[in-house]
Design a protein around this motif. Structure first.
Motif, PDB file in Angstrom:
ATOM      1  N   CYS A   5       0.973  -1.299   0.040  1.00 42.35           N
ATOM      2  CA  CYS A   5      -0.081  -0.031  -0.005  1.00 42.35           C
ATOM      3  C   CYS A   5       0.610   1.228  -0.045  1.00 42.35           C
ATOM      4  O   CYS A   5       0.250   2.557  -0.177  1.00 42.35           O
ATOM      5  CB  CYS A   5      -1.021  -0.016   1.331  1.00 42.35           C
ATOM      6  SG  CYS A   5      -1.740  -1.438   1.430  1.00 42.35           S
ATOM      7  N   TYR A  19      -0.162  -4.415   3.839  1.00 44.90           N
ATOM      8  CA  TYR A  19      -1.284  -4.998   4.825  1.00 44.90           C
ATOM      9  C   TYR A  19      -0.713  -6.218   5.919  1.00 44.90           C
ATOM     10  O   TYR A  19      -1.384  -6.414   6.754  1.00 44.90           O
ATOM     11  CB  TYR A  19      -2.492  -5.308   4.119  1.00 44.90           C
ATOM     12  CG  TYR A  19      -3.410  -4.113   3.623  1.00 44.90           C
ATOM     13  CD1 TYR A  19      -3.053  -2.899   4.320  1.00 44.90           C
ATOM     14  CD2 TYR A  19      -4.236  -4.291   2.831  1.00 44.90           C
ATOM     15  CE1 TYR A  19      -4.013  -1.831   3.572  1.00 44.90           C
ATOM     16  CE2 TYR A  19      -5.191  -3.156   2.497  1.00 44.90           C
ATOM     17  CZ  TYR A  19      -4.826  -2.087   2.809  1.00 44.90           C
ATOM     18  OH  TYR A  19      -5.578  -0.998   2.471  1.00 44.90           O
ATOM     19  N   ASN A  26      -1.496  -2.698   9.970  1.00 41.37           N
ATOM     20  CA  ASN A  26      -1.647  -2.538   8.387  1.00 41.37           C
ATOM     21  C   ASN A  26      -0.954  -1.183   8.088  1.00 41.37           C
ATOM     22  O   ASN A  26      -1.517  -0.254   8.465  1.00 41.37           O
ATOM     23  CB  ASN A  26      -3.087  -2.683   7.948  1.00 41.37           C
ATOM     24  CG  ASN A  26      -3.448  -3.955   7.969  1.00 41.37           C
ATOM     25  OD1 ASN A  26      -3.129  -4.878   8.003  1.00 41.37           O
ATOM     26  ND2 ASN A  26      -5.160  -3.919   8.248  1.00 41.37           N
ATOM     27  N   ILE A  78      -0.379   1.794   5.699  1.00 44.27           N
ATOM     28  CA  ILE A  78      -0.850   2.360   4.705  1.00 44.27           C
ATOM     29  C   ILE A  78       0.007   3.591   4.196  1.00 44.27           C
ATOM     30  O   ILE A  78      -0.412   4.075   3.315  1.00 44.27           O
ATOM     31  CB  ILE A  78      -2.679   2.891   5.286  1.00 44.27           C
ATOM     32  CG1 ILE A  78      -2.360   3.709   6.438  1.00 44.27           C
ATOM     33  CG2 ILE A  78      -3.447   1.552   5.429  1.00 44.27           C
ATOM     34  CD1 ILE A  78      -3.596   4.384   6.691  1.00 44.27           C
ATOM     35  N   THR A  82       2.717   5.165   8.841  1.00 42.94           N
ATOM     36  CA  THR A  82       1.085   5.237   9.414  1.00 42.94           C
ATOM     37  C   THR A  82       0.765   4.037   9.159  1.00 42.94           C
ATOM     38  O   THR A  82       0.863   3.286   8.215  1.00 42.94           O
ATOM     39  CB  THR A  82       0.398   6.372   8.419  1.00 42.94           C
ATOM     40  OG1 THR A  82       0.309   6.058   7.198  1.00 42.94           O
ATOM     41  CG2 THR A  82       1.192   7.972   9.082  1.00 42.94           C
ATOM     42  N   SER A  83      -0.498   3.707   9.926  1.00 40.85           N
ATOM     43  CA  SER A  83      -1.239   2.435   9.860  1.00 40.85           C
ATOM     44  C   SER A  83      -2.643   2.776  10.253  1.00 40.85           C
ATOM     45  O   SER A  83      -3.269   3.782  10.405  1.00 40.85           O
ATOM     46  CB  SER A  83      -0.750   1.386  10.786  1.00 40.85           C
ATOM     47  OG  SER A  83      -1.106   2.132  12.368  1.00 40.85           O
ATOM     48  N   LYS A  84      -3.482   1.624   9.897  1.00 39.87           N
ATOM     49  CA  LYS A  84      -5.016   1.818  10.096  1.00 39.87           C
ATOM     50  C   LYS A  84      -5.530   2.081  11.501  1.00 39.87           C
ATOM     51  O   LYS A  84      -6.572   2.432  11.748  1.00 39.87           O
ATOM     52  CB  LYS A  84      -5.489   0.254   9.592  1.00 39.87           C
ATOM     53  CG  LYS A  84      -5.680   0.422   8.225  1.00 39.87           C
ATOM     54  CD  LYS A  84      -6.428  -0.833   7.678  1.00 39.87           C
ATOM     55  CE  LYS A  84      -7.144  -0.540   6.551  1.00 39.87           C
ATOM     56  NZ  LYS A  84      -8.413  -1.899   6.148  1.00 39.87           N
ATOM     57  N   SER A  85      -4.404   1.553  12.437  1.00 37.26           N
ATOM     58  CA  SER A  85      -4.762   2.178  13.986  1.00 37.26           C
ATOM     59  C   SER A  85      -4.592   3.366  14.348  1.00 37.26           C
ATOM     60  O   SER A  85      -4.463   3.547  15.402  1.00 37.26           O
ATOM     61  CB  SER A  85      -3.747   0.996  14.749  1.00 37.26           C
ATOM     62  OG  SER A  85      -2.528   1.442  14.565  1.00 37.26           O
ATOM     63  N   ARG A  86      -4.295   4.147  13.383  1.00 42.00           N
ATOM     64  CA  ARG A  86      -4.404   5.724  13.495  1.00 42.00           C
ATOM     65  C   ARG A  86      -3.017   6.246  14.228  1.00 42.00           C
ATOM     66  O   ARG A  86      -2.957   7.053  14.853  1.00 42.00           O
ATOM     67  CB  ARG A  86      -5.548   6.340  14.347  1.00 42.00           C
ATOM     68  CG  ARG A  86      -6.528   6.128  13.287  1.00 42.00           C
ATOM     69  CD  ARG A  86      -7.861   6.877  13.966  1.00 42.00           C
ATOM     70  NE  ARG A  86      -8.858   6.028  13.710  1.00 42.00           N
ATOM     71  CZ  ARG A  86      -9.993   5.785  14.666  1.00 42.00           C
ATOM     72  NH1 ARG A  86      -9.986   6.040  15.776  1.00 42.00           N
ATOM     73  NH2 ARG A  86     -10.664   4.654  14.426  1.00 42.00           N
TER      74      ARG A  86
END
Length: 176
Positions: free
Chosen positions: A100, A116, A139, A141, A155-159
């Motif tokens: 990604c 991911y 993940n 991103i 950075t990740s999906k977990s903010r």
């Protein structure tokens, strides 16, 4: 409350933009020898190459070597020569999950990818995996290389935003 004349002017402006005129962006082809208007942008399709089997998620270019890199959801990295874009090297199965994010470490000439699968990998310009950061996030991103500090921002999906130092390699977020 807006006056009827002002509303009519706004509606006419919207209609003009929808037709390609007014204050909106316009597409226009130039005739031979004609110079573009100041502020107008004319883009011409150059070429396209079908090198990925799924969505292409990121691109980056190394100006020094003239190489362009693309990554995608098909877990592949493609390496192109900007002079001959139809000739490319396709590296398959580079990650366990969709790739990604991609950035270039200009200091070391490494390609950095995030996927991911929660891993960040460092690659040589020739496509050899040099190192893997595991357990970075859930993940990945987004990635960025900060030349001033020579660190990777992830950075990740977990903010969560994490900072890694490739020289150690370790998470140095709490020290930033």
């Amino acid at each position: 409350c807006k006056k009827p004349a002002e509303l009519k002017r706004q509606e006419m402006s919207r209609m003009a933009m929808a037709r390609g005129g007014g204050n909106g962006y316009t597409k226009r082809s130039l005739k031979g020898g004609e110079a573009p208007d100041r502020g107008s942008h004319v883009l011409t399709h150059y070429d396209s190459v079908r090198s990925h089997k799924d969505i292409v998620r990121g691109l980056c270019v190394n100006n020094k070597s003239g190489k362009l890199f693309s990554v995608g959801y098909d877990r592949a990295i493609c390496v192109y020569d900007t002079e001959r874009p139809k000739e490319f090297l396709r590296l398959e199965g580079c990650h366990e999950g969709a790739i990604c994010a991609v950035t270039l470490d200009t200091e070391n000439n490494w390609l950095i990818t995030g996927a991911y699968d929660g891993r960040v990998k460092m690659w040589s310009q020739e496509g050899r995996c040099l190192d893997t950061f595991t357990g970075v996030t859930d993940n990945v991103i987004g990635l960025a290389y900060a030349p001033a500090t020579r660190n990777y921002w992830i950075t990740s999906k977990s903010r969560r935003c994490a900072v890694y130092d490739p020289r150690t390699p370790m998470d140095i977020t709490e020290y930033v």
